[in-house]
Design a protein around this motif. Structure first.
Motif, mmCIF file in Angstrom:
data_model
loop_
_atom_site.group_PDB
_atom_site.id
_atom_site.type_symbol
_atom_site.label_atom_id
_atom_site.label_comp_id
_atom_site.label_asym_id
_atom_site.label_seq_id
_atom_site.Cartn_x
_atom_site.Cartn_y
_atom_site.Cartn_z
ATOM 1 N N LYS A 1 0.706 -1.059 -0.135
ATOM 2 C CA LYS A 1 0.111 0.030 0.038
ATOM 3 C C LYS A 1 1.022 1.313 -0.055
ATOM 4 C CE LYS A 1 -3.742 -2.119 2.666
ATOM 5 N NZ LYS A 1 -2.997 -3.626 2.771
ATOM 6 N N THR A 2 0.200 2.235 -0.648
ATOM 7 C CA THR A 2 0.641 3.596 -0.497
ATOM 8 C C THR A 2 -0.315 4.533 -0.307
ATOM 9 O OG1 THR A 2 2.736 3.084 -2.100
ATOM 10 C CG2 THR A 2 1.926 5.529 -2.149
ATOM 11 N N ASP A 3 -0.099 5.610 0.538
ATOM 12 C CA ASP A 3 -1.270 6.630 0.797
ATOM 13 C C ASP A 3 -0.559 8.067 1.086
ATOM 14 O OD1 ASP A 3 -0.443 6.077 3.380
ATOM 15 O OD2 ASP A 3 -2.355 5.173 4.079
ATOM 16 N N GLY A 4 -1.579 8.954 1.169
ATOM 17 C CA GLY A 4 -1.078 10.354 1.644
ATOM 18 C C GLY A 4 -2.280 11.313 1.509
ATOM 19 N N THR A 5 -1.979 12.500 1.760
ATOM 20 C CA THR A 5 -2.950 13.502 1.662
ATOM 21 C C THR A 5 -2.617 14.380 0.513
ATOM 22 O OG1 THR A 5 -1.757 14.914 3.200
ATOM 23 C CG2 THR A 5 -3.417 13.337 4.247
ATOM 24 N N ILE A 6 -3.736 15.166 0.159
ATOM 25 C CA ILE A 6 -3.704 16.058 -0.996
ATOM 26 C C ILE A 6 -4.220 17.313 -0.604
ATOM 27 C CG2 ILE A 6 -4.481 16.405 -3.654
ATOM 28 C CD1 ILE A 6 -5.197 13.538 -3.420
#
Length: 664
Positions: free
Chosen positions: A127-132
């Motif tokens: 998985k990879t995630d983040g905020t925008i």
């Protein structure tokens, strides 16, 4: 082709009603297989276009995306059609970028392109995630409480996502009409291509404001409270000392647009360790935040794209670097007392911290308070006797207000942020005003900020500005400017590589697709000018880089760089400035198709020492990935160095404090 055409070519631009189901009626197992009956009740959509390379051509394979929501959150299911023997699955740690098959879901929780989240699952469940933040400021430090699974099926592979409402900051909206944006992206490893719907290539300014629009009804998640208590014990065999700790982290969302979190007597022993860095420069190394408490809801405290990137000289420029909270204590070590460097640099214990973030209409706000405990270490005096050294803990306070207007075409915002650090030996406050503009035609982006610091009665000033102009897709002009006087000090709670610096930089990038015999060709020209208050250039030069991606997905890069004659006013560490002669550097690199099991690479770097002696570095490497969960990398490097510069001067001891690159 105009910049706006990328969004206009999306097959669906009008808002549609998203399907809603009751959670209690679902018999759902998140396993990657789209076997649940609910998926058959939803009409899939595709609309994928090729964005890497940015041809915007129709995708080679069909992608069927289905999406619905419940009172708990959003579910996304996707069937990625392609030949089974072409699948590329590589398992890696979280947030690792690699060529493989993967699928991304982006959520514009604000509904009008102000902030959101992206979540990616790769074939094999990495998985990879983040905020925008608008327009495409990605912060990959965030790790959210979402989940996803993948499965290999006949005719390709499938994936299922679940994203709870509790992880999202949702503005107040009418019960029968809550707008939300959705973006889907697919990486096809064996083609070395990326597709998306809507088609939003990185060569255009548009991103979160052009997500596919949906309307939702009856979304008012119930008030939620989450807490993580802990008990820990530590025994120091050297000092024969045992310590017991009891504490908790609490996250409470009283409404959809407000979150209150607290950390009481926290223990961050389970946080991922930092990479080991041997720093031989005169500048502080920036380490990203990894503690969940400080990461949650941190985006409201972002004041510039430079906060999370090295757009500015030397690294990020930010008023809030939460790694300062709980960092090494401020000890006053008397003459004749010796201490261990590891004791002086040990992290401070926190008594507690609290954070409130929220939104009211166009106004977003946040506040953060934290208190450190007093610290005590042991020292040895001239007679060999043990003495106790004590340090008083610091108190931290942060406030943030941001007004954003996205009601019409384009976007405008203005914000204020202030920080304060209190300590018997430190009285520091910093205030800043930031402004942001995104033009209605998506061609201009401006971000600017002015700052003033007051540290122990010494006032400093600074300003930064970034202007981006895209006359058409694939061509970008960027101008970056900054002014930091020699009194500006952000490093009590923020991060600034150095003060006493002015800069004016220009960057031109051109991306070309469908060049005969090539997949892509990228050209970059970077011209930088940085000088101090003595009008001495401390860094000046120009880089020219050309990169080719061939039809077989091999890549070749060549870069010619010239560093102009300059003055180094930091490496001397107080013993004096010195001139550095100009020099040339040539870097070239070749790599075979990265989607194959066996990948080769060659690199040559011809440069010289800071004071003139030439050196050449060559590298040959190979990567072997025979199965999804195993990889082998081997590199052979040869360096021909005619001389090595060794600095002899003022000694930097553990007790020497560096501030903005100078001893204090």
């Amino acid at each position: 082709m105009s910049v706006l055409s990328t969004a206009q070519e999306s097959p669906i631009q009008t808002a549609t009603q998203m399907a809603r189901f009751e959670e209690s009626n679902l018999q759902f197992e998140l396993d990657g297989n789209l076997s649940e009956s609910v998926w058959q009740q939803i009409t899939p959509y595709d609309g994928m276009r090729v964005i890497t390379p940015d041809t915007l051509a129709e995708s080679e394979y069909t992608t069927e995306t289905r999406i619905f929501y419940t009172e708990r959150g959003i579910y996304v299911g996707v069937m990625n059609h392609q030949p089974t023997d072409s699948l590329v699955a590589r398992m890696t740690p979280r947030d690792t970028r690699l060529e493989r098959d993967g699928f991304v879901v982006g959520i514009d929780a604000s509904g009008d392109g102000r902030y959101g989240y992206f979540m990616r699952v790769n074939l094999g469940d990495s998985k990879t995630d983040g905020t925008i933040l608008a327009e495409k400021q990605l912060n990959m430090q965030w790790d959210g409480p979402w989940d996803a699974r993948t499965a290999v099926v006949d005719g390709g592979w499938s994936a299922e996502f679940f994203m709870p409402w509790s992880m999202m900051a949702l503005p107040q909206a009418a019960a029968d009409n809550r707008p939300i944006g959705v973006y889907t992206e697919r990486q096809v490893g064996h083609l070395n291509e990326t597709w998306s719907s809507p088609p939003l290539p990185s060569t255009a300014n548009e991103y979160i404001s052009s997500f596919r629009r949906f309307n939702l009804q009856d979304i008012e998640p119930r008030r939620q409270i989450t807490y993580y208590p802990y008990v820990s014990a530590t025994h120091d065999a050297v000092r024969d000392d045992t310590e017991m700790r009891v504490g908790a982290e609490i996250f409470w969302r009283p409404s959809t647009n407000t979150q209150l979190s607290a950390s009481l007597n926290p223990d961050f022993g389970n946080v991922e360790s930092d990479d080991v860095v041997v720093n031989l420069t005169a500048y502080e190394v920036f380490f990203p935040e990894k503690r969940a408490f400080f990461l949650e809801g941190q985006d409201v405290f972002s004041t510039s794209p430079r906060n999370v990137s090295a757009r500015g000289p030397g690294g990020p420029t930010t008023m809030l670097n939460t790694r300062r909270i709980g960092s090494s204590a401020v000890f006053d070590v008397p003459d004749g007392i010796s201490t261990l460097a590891t004791d002086l640099s040990a992290p401070s214990d926190l008594l507690g911290a609290a954070k409130l973030t929220g939104q009211n209409g166009n106004l977003r706000y946040g506040t953060l308070v934290a208190m450190e405990d007093d610290m005590e270490i042991r020292g040895i005096d001239a007679n060999g006797e043990s003495v106790a050294l004590q340090a008083t803990g610091r108190d931290f306070l942060v406030g943030r207000l941001l007004y954003e207007d996205a009601s019409s075409a384009g976007r405008r915002s203005i914000g204020w942020m202030g920080t304060d650090v209190s300590h018997p030996d430190v009285d520091a406050s910093v205030n800043g005003i930031d402004v942001h503009y995104f033009s209605p035609n998506a061609q201009w982006i401006f971000d600017g900020q002015v700052m003033q610091s007051d540290v122990n009665g010494v006032t400093g000033n600074g300003a930064i500005a970034d202007l981006i102009y895209l006359p058409q897709r694939g061509r970008m002009h960027r101008v970056a400017a900054g002014y930091h006087d020699d009194k500006l000090d952000l490093n009590t709670l923020g991060f600034l590589t150095r003060n006493d610096l002015m800069h004016l930089d220009y960057n031109y990038v051109r991306d070309e697709s469908n060049v005969p015999g090539l997949r892509t060709r990228n050209t970059s020209i970077f011209w930088f000018n940085q000088w101090n208050s003595n009008d001495d250039f401390v860094r000046q030069g120009v880089f020219g880089t050309r990169e080719y991606t061939f039809l077989n997905n091999h890549t070749y890069m060549a870069s010619l760089r010239y560093y102009h004659r300059r003055v180094d006013d930091r490496l001397g560490r107080g013993s004096g400035d010195f001139h550095v002669p100009g020099r040339w550097q040539f870097v070239t690199e070749w790599e075979s198709n990265p989607s194959q099991e066996l990948v080769y690479r060659l690199k040559l770097d011809a440069d010289s020492e800071v004071l003139g002696e030439a050196w050449t570095k060559s590298l040959a490497g190979v990567s072997y990935r025979p199965v999804d969960n195993f990889s082998f990398n081997a590199d052979i490097e040869y360096t021909d160095r005619e001389g090595l510069m060794v600095y002899r001067g003022m000694a930097i001891t553990p007790n020497t404090k560096l501030r903005n690159g100078r001893p204090s």
